[in-house]
Motif scaffolding. Structure first.
Motif, short mmCIF file in Angstrom:
data_model
loop_
_atom_site.label_atom_id
_atom_site.label_comp_id
_atom_site.label_asym_id
_atom_site.label_seq_id
_atom_site.Cartn_x
_atom_site.Cartn_y
_atom_site.Cartn_z
N ILE A 16 -74.74 -12.04 11.56
CA ILE A 16 -74.32 -12.02 12.96
C ILE A 16 -72.79 -12.03 13.06
O ILE A 16 -72.20 -11.27 13.83
CB ILE A 16 -74.92 -13.22 13.72
N ALA A 17 -72.15 -12.87 12.26
CA ALA A 17 -70.69 -12.93 12.27
C ALA A 17 -70.07 -11.62 11.78
O ALA A 17 -69.04 -11.17 12.29
CB ALA A 17 -70.20 -14.09 11.41
N ALA A 18 -70.72 -11.00 10.79
CA ALA A 18 -70.22 -9.72 10.28
C ALA A 18 -70.31 -8.64 11.35
O ALA A 18 -69.40 -7.82 11.49
CB ALA A 18 -71.00 -9.31 9.04
N ARG A 19 -71.41 -8.63 12.10
CA ARG A 19 -71.54 -7.65 13.19
C ARG A 19 -70.45 -7.89 14.25
O ARG A 19 -69.83 -6.94 14.74
CB ARG A 19 -72.94 -7.75 13.80
N GLU A 20 -70.22 -9.15 14.61
CA GLU A 20 -69.17 -9.44 15.59
C GLU A 20 -67.82 -8.92 15.11
O GLU A 20 -67.01 -8.42 15.90
CB GLU A 20 -69.07 -10.95 15.85
N ALA A 21 -67.59 -9.00 13.78
CA ALA A 21 -66.32 -8.57 13.21
C ALA A 21 -66.24 -7.05 13.04
O ALA A 21 -65.22 -6.53 12.57
CB ALA A 21 -66.10 -9.24 11.86
N GLY A 22 -67.31 -6.34 13.40
CA GLY A 22 -67.29 -4.88 13.33
C GLY A 22 -67.64 -4.31 11.97
O GLY A 22 -67.37 -3.14 11.69
N MET A 23 -68.26 -5.13 11.11
CA MET A 23 -68.59 -4.67 9.76
C MET A 23 -69.98 -4.03 9.73
O MET A 23 -70.85 -4.34 10.55
CB MET A 23 -68.54 -5.84 8.78
N GLU A 24 -70.18 -3.15 8.75
CA GLU A 24 -71.48 -2.56 8.48
C GLU A 24 -72.14 -3.43 7.40
O GLU A 24 -71.49 -3.80 6.43
CB GLU A 24 -71.30 -1.13 8.00
#
Length: 268
Positions: free
Chosen positions: A214-222
Motif C-alpha cells: 500500500i505504501a509503495a502504491r502511494e509512493a507511485g511505485m510499480e
C-alpha cells in the motif's frame, strides 16, 4: 512505538545517507527479501556496498531469524542499480506502521520505480506445496491498519502489477498466482482463521507485505510480490507449525528463488 517524525522526511533523510555511504546517487529498483529469498542478493548483480541497518536513519536490525539486517546496493548487468532491503520491520514488532513501511518509502526516495516484495508464508490453497514460489496477484489486509494517514485516498486496483507478473510468467510459466492474506502475527494462525482466510478469497497467509505494498502504491511505485510457501497453514498440514520449519524450507528453496528473481530483474 510510532516515530513522531514526518515519515516522508525521514525517508528522504535515509535516502540521502544511502546515497552518501554507497556512492550511488540513484537506485532504479528495490527488493525486500523475506525468508528464503536472501540469496538472490548475491546473484542478481555486483554488490557495490553493504550497510548495516543502524547506519541509516529509521532502520533497525531485524529481530527475526532469517533476515540479514543489512541494506545492499547492487549494480545489475544492465547498468541499473538495485537497493536490497534485508532489514524489514514487521507489524508485530510494535514499532508502528510507519516503521513497517519505512523501507519502501526510503526505496522510493532513492529513486526506485519498481518495488519487489517477497516473503515466506503459509499455503491455504491445497494446490500449493512447501518450497513453491507463488506470485501475489492481490491481497487481503487483516491488520486493521494502514500506512496512509489522514484523507489520503489511494486506488489499489492492480496493486500487484499485471505487467510485472507477466514478465515473471515469461521467465517461469509454471508459477501459480494467489491472494496473500496478512495477519498481524507473531503467533501463527489458528485452523479456524486459516479456513476463514480461504473462505474470503485468500490463498496464502503471512505477517508482512500488504502494508508495504500500500505504501509503495502511494509512493507511485510499480509492485511485484512473491510468496515462498514454507509450509501448509494450520489445519491443512497435520504437524505443528514452527519457525524452524520456515527457515529450513527457505534454505532448501534459496537456489531456485535466487535464479528466478535474477532472471526476472534483468527484464525490468
Amino acid at each position: 512505538m510510532e516515530n513522531s517524525q514526518d515519515p516522508k522526511a525521514l525517508a528522504a533523510e535515509a535516502a540521502a545517507v544511502i546515497a552518501d555511504l554507497t556512492g550511488v546517487a540513484h537506485h532504479d529498483i528495490a527488493l525486500t527479501l523475506g525468508s528464503g529469498w536472501g540469496k538472490a542478493a548475491d546473484v542478481i548483480g555486483e554488490t557495490v556496498s553493504v550497510l548495516d541497518a543502524e547506519q541509516v536513519p529509521g532502520f533497525h536490525t531485524s529481530g527475526v531469524p532469517g533476515h540479514s539486517g543489512t541494506l545492499k546496493s547492487i549494480r545489475l548487468e544492465n547498468g541499473k542499480h538495485a537497493l536490497v532491503i534485508g532489514a524489514r520491520t514487521h507489524f508485530y514488532e510494535g514499532r508502528g506502521v510507519r516503521a513497517v513501511v519505512h523501507g519502501v518509502r526510503t526505496a522510493a526516495a532513492t529513486g526506485a520505480k519498481i518495488m519487489v516484495l517477497t516473503n515466506g508464508a503459509g499455503g491455504v490453497n491445497p494446490n500449493y506445496a512447501p518450497g513453491q514460489p507463488v506470485l501475489i496477484r492481490d491481497h487481503i489486509n487483516l491488520t486493521a491498519a494502514s500506512p496512509l494517514e489522514g484523507a489520503t485516498f489511494v486506488d489499489l486496483t492492480d496493486l500487484y502489477s499485471q505487467r510485472l507478473r507477466a514478465l515473471a510468467l515469461e521467465v517461469d510459466p509454471t508459477l501459480n498466482e494467489g491472494v496473500y492474506t496478512q495477519f498481524t502475527g507473531p503467533h501463527y494462525e489458528t485452523p479456524a482463521e486459516v479456513r476463514y482466510a480461504g473462505i474470503i478469497g485468500g490463498d496464502i497467509v503471512g505477517m508482512s507485505t500488504a502494508l508495504e505494498a500500500i505504501a509503495a502504491r502511494e509512493a507511485g511505485m510499480e509492485i511485484l510480490g512473491f510468496s515462498l510457501i514454507t509450509n501448509l497453514a494450520a489445519g491443512i498440514q497435520e504437524t505443528p507449525l514452527s519457525h524452524a520449519e520456515v527457515l529450513e524450507a527457505g534454505r532448501d528453496a534459496e537456489p531456485r528463488l535466487a535464479k528466478l528473481l535474477s532472471e526476472i530483474v534483468t527484464r525490468f
